[in-house]
Enzyme design. Structure first.
Site, PDB file in Angstrom:
ATOM      1  N   CYS A 169      -3.394   4.028   1.296  1.00  0.00           N
ATOM      2  CA  CYS A 169      -1.937   4.200   1.430  1.00  0.00           C
ATOM      3  C   CYS A 169      -1.302   3.084   2.259  1.00  0.00           C
ATOM      4  O   CYS A 169      -0.121   2.778   2.093  1.00  0.00           O
ATOM      5  CB  CYS A 169      -1.619   5.542   2.083  1.00  0.00           C
ATOM      6  SG  CYS A 169      -2.312   6.931   1.205  1.00  0.00           S
TER       7      CYS A 169
ATOM      8  N   HIS B 281       5.552   6.703   5.281  1.00  0.00           N
ATOM      9  CA  HIS B 281       4.741   7.007   4.103  1.00  0.00           C
ATOM     10  C   HIS B 281       5.006   8.457   3.695  1.00  0.00           C
ATOM     11  O   HIS B 281       5.040   9.348   4.540  1.00  0.00           O
ATOM     12  CB  HIS B 281       3.267   6.793   4.448  1.00  0.00           C
ATOM     13  CG  HIS B 281       2.334   7.212   3.362  1.00  0.00           C
ATOM     14  ND1 HIS B 281       2.527   6.831   2.056  1.00  0.00           N
ATOM     15  CD2 HIS B 281       1.217   7.976   3.381  1.00  0.00           C
ATOM     16  CE1 HIS B 281       1.557   7.341   1.320  1.00  0.00           C
ATOM     17  NE2 HIS B 281       0.755   8.051   2.103  1.00  0.00           N
TER      18      HIS B 281
ATOM     19  N   ASN C  57       2.852  11.980  -3.234  1.00  0.00           N
ATOM     20  CA  ASN C  57       2.232  10.865  -2.498  1.00  0.00           C
ATOM     21  C   ASN C  57       1.770   9.804  -3.501  1.00  0.00           C
ATOM     22  O   ASN C  57       0.840  10.041  -4.265  1.00  0.00           O
ATOM     23  CB  ASN C  57       1.050  11.402  -1.683  1.00  0.00           C
ATOM     24  CG  ASN C  57       0.360  10.318  -0.867  1.00  0.00           C
ATOM     25  OD1 ASN C  57       0.630   9.136  -1.030  1.00  0.00           O
ATOM     26  ND2 ASN C  57      -0.540  10.735   0.005  1.00  0.00           N
TER      27      ASN C  57
END
Ligand code: ACO
Length: 329
Positions: free
Chosen positions: A116, A256, A286
């Site tokens: 990520c 994020h 996500n």
């Protein structure tokens, strides 16, 4: 005294597949509910790539939009960096396929793997490459088809992820706008808590590894959650310190988009009210390395992010990896 920026983001773009999967669709696939997913994660919808769409397709689409905004031709690119853990193939790099698709004939192209956190790692690298004076125009892209690694029978993970890509064109700063500072960190001791174990040299794909489902994402959700809040909070503190800035000077925080509860906890610890925090997890889920650059592009295009604003971006992901950046637009 504030840091003088070396490089600046001159164009942004993003791309998602056309197919949308809602929590109600997931209710028909696994033992879950819209209520559970919404309350525990903040996610309502996510985009899912159809068969045949590959990561470099989404990356190339996002890249062309960013290049258009930047008024930069593909042949003017010196570097293409793609941050991904779901590249088209094991090798060559997805960046090479993007180079082929957008015809960036003069660029050097490579991928980086930081889960990520890949976008913030790429931004850091691009800034350093421009600082070296050897490269003038860098394209960075966070792009993932995470759903290619999702076990659609595992309710612990399949509700969380979505697909997409976000791109930035980066050039030397005009002296005012740009990357003020970045902070990146890793802790490999905790690598096992979030991983796709199969398909590499440790567990090459065979019948047994497929039976054991090693080709899918394995995650210790609660542990990841705990570390995400701790490390993202630390990242905010560090990057503000490095920039010699206070939370009040941040116009917009783009965290994020992994879980609304992680976002809220990070914002609270950082002393940044939720009115100044960008949240789009409800519509995207996500998307790993694509999450921040998609949100950034959306904020620029819908006017949430205005010229002169100072943005703090912060991330946490597998590795573990984490980091942050402050950028003036
Ligand atoms: N629907 C219904 N129930 C579920 C679901 C689901 N989709 N998933 C799990 N549950 C159940 C569990 O089985 C458990 O049941 P049990 O108590 O009978 O065992 C119960 O819900 C609670 O499970 P927890 O794991 O404690 O739930 P938690 O509140 O921690 O939420 C979650 C789980 C959403 C995964 C959370 O831990 C999280 O977001 N962690 C961060 C992980 C993450 O974001 N990873 C992405 C990659 S890394 C990154 O980007 C940060």
């Amino acid at each position: 005294m504030k840091n003088k920026p070396i490089s600046m983001i001159v164009g942004t773009g993003s791309s998602v597949p056309s197919k949308v999967l809602s929590n109600f669709d997931l209710e028909k696939m696994v033992d879950t509910s819209d209520k559970w997913i919404t309350e525990r994660t903040g996610i309502k919808y996510r985009y899912i790539a159809n068969n045949g769409v590959v990561t470099s397709d989404l990356c190339s689409d996002a890249a062309l939009k960013a290049l258009e905004e930047a008024k930069v031709l593909p042949k003017e690119l010196d570097v293409i960096i793609v941050a991904t853990v779901t590249g088209d193939v094991k090798f060559p790099a997805t960046a090479c396929y993007v180079q082929q698709k957008i015809k960036a004939v003069n660029a050097v192209a490579f991928d980086i793997s930081a889960a990520c956190s890949g976008y913030i790692y790429s931004l850091t690298l691009a800034n350093q490459m421009i600082m070296s004076n050897n490269f003038k125009t860098v394209l960075i892209i966070g792009g993932e088809i995470l759903t290619s690694m999702v076990d659609w029978t595992d309710r612990n993970t399949c509700v969380l992820f979505g697909d997409g890509a976000g791109a930035n064109v980066i050039k030397p700063s005009d002296g005012e706008k740009g990357v003020i500072t970045t902070y990146i960190k890793s802790d490999g001791q905790l690598a096992h808590l979030l991983t796709t174990p199969g398909g590499g040299s440790k567990f090459p794909i065979n019948h047994r590894t497929v039976e054991q489902k090693l080709q899918f994402i394995h995650m210790e959700g609660r542990e990841v959650f705990k570390h995400a809040v701790k490390c993202m909070s630390e990242s905010v503190e560090k990057v503000l310190q490095q920039a010699n800035m206070s939370p009040e000077e941040i116009d917009l925080m783009i965290p994020h988009q992994a879980n609304i509860r992680i976002i809220e906890a990070t914002a609270k610890r950082a002393g940044i009210p939720m009115e100044r925090v960008l949240v789009n997890i409800d519509r995207y889920g996500n998307t790993s390395s694509a999450s921040i650059p998609i949100a950034l592009d959306e904020a620029k295009r819908n006017g949430r992010l205005k010229e002169g604003d100072t943005v703090l971006m912060v991330v946490f992901g597998g590795g573990f990896t984490w980091g942050s950046a402050i950028v003036k637009f």
